[in-house]
Design a protein around this motif. Structure first.
Motif, short mmCIF file in Angstrom:
data_model
loop_
_atom_site.label_atom_id
_atom_site.label_comp_id
_atom_site.label_asym_id
_atom_site.label_seq_id
_atom_site.Cartn_x
_atom_site.Cartn_y
_atom_site.Cartn_z
N SER A 32 0.80 -1.23 0.00
CA SER A 32 0.00 0.00 0.00
C SER A 32 0.83 1.27 0.00
CB SER A 32 -0.95 0.01 1.21
OG SER A 32 -1.95 -0.99 1.07
N ALA A 35 0.21 3.59 -2.73
CA ALA A 35 -1.06 4.32 -2.64
C ALA A 35 -0.91 5.57 -1.78
CB ALA A 35 -2.16 3.42 -2.05
N ALA A 86 -11.75 7.80 0.37
CA ALA A 86 -11.58 7.98 -1.07
C ALA A 86 -10.17 8.47 -1.43
CB ALA A 86 -12.62 8.97 -1.58
N TYR A 88 -7.35 7.22 -0.82
CA TYR A 88 -6.41 6.18 -1.22
C TYR A 88 -7.02 5.22 -2.23
CZ TYR A 88 -3.98 7.79 2.97
OH TYR A 88 -3.36 8.55 3.92
N ARG A 89 -6.24 4.94 -3.30
CA ARG A 89 -6.71 4.01 -4.33
C ARG A 89 -5.89 2.72 -4.27
NH1 ARG A 89 -5.88 5.20 -9.82
NH2 ARG A 89 -7.19 3.39 -10.14
N THR A 91 -3.50 -0.31 -5.30
CA THR A 91 -2.29 -0.31 -6.13
C THR A 91 -2.37 -1.43 -7.19
OG1 THR A 91 -1.15 -1.89 -4.72
CG2 THR A 91 -0.97 0.43 -4.11
N LEU A 117 -8.06 -1.65 1.34
CA LEU A 117 -7.85 -1.51 -0.11
C LEU A 117 -8.07 -2.82 -0.86
CD1 LEU A 117 -4.89 1.02 -0.44
CD2 LEU A 117 -7.33 1.39 -0.84
N ALA A 120 -11.62 -2.62 -1.81
CA ALA A 120 -11.76 -1.56 -2.82
C ALA A 120 -11.29 -2.05 -4.19
CB ALA A 120 -10.98 -0.32 -2.40
N ALA A 121 -10.32 -2.96 -4.21
CA ALA A 121 -9.79 -3.49 -5.48
C ALA A 121 -10.72 -4.53 -6.08
CB ALA A 121 -8.40 -4.10 -5.26
N TRP A 271 -6.63 -1.67 -13.44
CA TRP A 271 -6.08 -0.74 -12.44
C TRP A 271 -6.54 0.70 -12.73
CZ3 TRP A 271 -1.49 2.69 -12.78
CH2 TRP A 271 -1.18 3.26 -11.53
#
Ligand code: OAD
Length: 273
Positions: A32, A35, A86, A88-89, A91, A117, A120-121, A271
């Motif tokens: 991370s 990110a 929001a 952090y996105r 990787t 995350l 989120a992925a 991605w």
């Protein structure tokens, strides 16, 4: 199970040949950092090197339950930086693990990360073991009453310490992340068998300093190939015949593996989405 040689090309052949259908991934804070979330133990950039201002007896105290009960402020000073949102996105490394799941190859992801995350992925929740819990829920450490997420968000944003609002309680509220001195979630012990069933192990972005998580890469038969994507050598990785060491940035390593697999375009496209 053996690789023809200790290379990413051999790992890709192993996967493409259908010999790796139960891939187990073990991750830590290093996946991370790209990110924008600091890891813990990197010498200059890690959180533990940057906690001097908080006057802690030792850096790990910020995640120590006994210390938290005496002084929860340092933890909440830090929580603001670590809190998922929001900002952090995921990787490339997170997305690669999501691709493994999409292709039906991910047996289980064991993560030490608390940044959410993985979800989120798009990694399916039933394939994720959050071994050190997460910031997704929180409760009172005394009466265990859950605390509302929106309220928590406000407290964290102001770096203030939330207290239990149940009548007369007033106990400290703590996110359900595992502190030193606490047991790991039951899911870790329920799913640990998945690590033994692995036919390929990928270890990514962890120093393997914290037990019992650090023992996971040693649970499968020693003939099971293991790949380390990390800046440095860690744990027992590198000591077995079929260990492949991909030392360097994990996103770069994962991109190379995706190239070998012919998945690179899919990886980059997913991605960017
Ligand atoms: P650490 O900070 O201990 O280790 C991160 C590892 O990732 C190190 O080996 C780094 O060299 C490596 N690394 C950093 N950036 C990288 C990159 N871009 N590419 C590849 N490797 C990279 O973090 P964890 O192993 O996750 O516990 O720490 C384990 C636990 O210790 C955490 O879960 C936390 C902490 O105390 C709790 O919060 C309960």
């Amino acid at each position: 199970l053996t690789l023809s040689e200790r290379s990413l090309a051999a790992v890709a052949d192993f996967i493409k040949s259908g010999k790796a259908r139960r891939i187990v991934v073990m991750t830590g804070a290093g996946i991370s950092t790209a990110a924008g979330i600091p890891d813990f133990r990197s010498p200059d950039t890690g959180l533990y090197a940057n906690l001097a201002a908080l006057n802690l007896p030792e850096p790990e105290a910020v995640f120590d339950l006994t210390f938290f009960c005496e002084n929860p402020r340092p933890f909440y000073a830090l929580a603001r930086e670590l809190y998922p949102g929001a900002r952090y996105r995921p990787t490339v490394s997170h997305v690669f693990i999501a691709l493994l799941a999409r292709k039906g190859l991910l047996h289980m992801l064991f993560t030490q990360n608390i940044d959410c995350l993985e979800r989120a992925a798009g990694i399916p929740p039933d394939r994720i073991v959050e071994a050190h819990g997460s910031f997704a829920t929180q409760r009172c450490i005394d009466c265990k009453e859950p605390f509302e997420e929106a309220r928590m968000r406000d407290f964290v944003a102001r770096a203030e310490v939330p207290r239990c609002e149940r009548d007369g309680c007033g106990g400290l509220v703590k996110p359900d992340i595992v502190f030193f001195g606490e047991a790991l979630p039951s899911a870790f012990f329920e799913q640990i068998g998945k690590a033994k069933e692995a036919d390929l192990i990928l270890v990514m972005g962890t120093s393997l300093q914290v037990h019992p998580f650090a023992g996971l890469p040693n649970m499968a038969d020693e003939k099971v190939p293991r790949v380390l994507f990390n800046l440095e050598q860690v744990g027992s990785l590198g000591t077995q015949a079929d260990d492949v060491m991909v030392l360097g940035d994990c996103d770069a390593g994962v991109r190379k593996l995706a190239d070998e697999l012919g998945w690179r375009d899919e990886l980059e496209k997913t991605w960017r989405e």
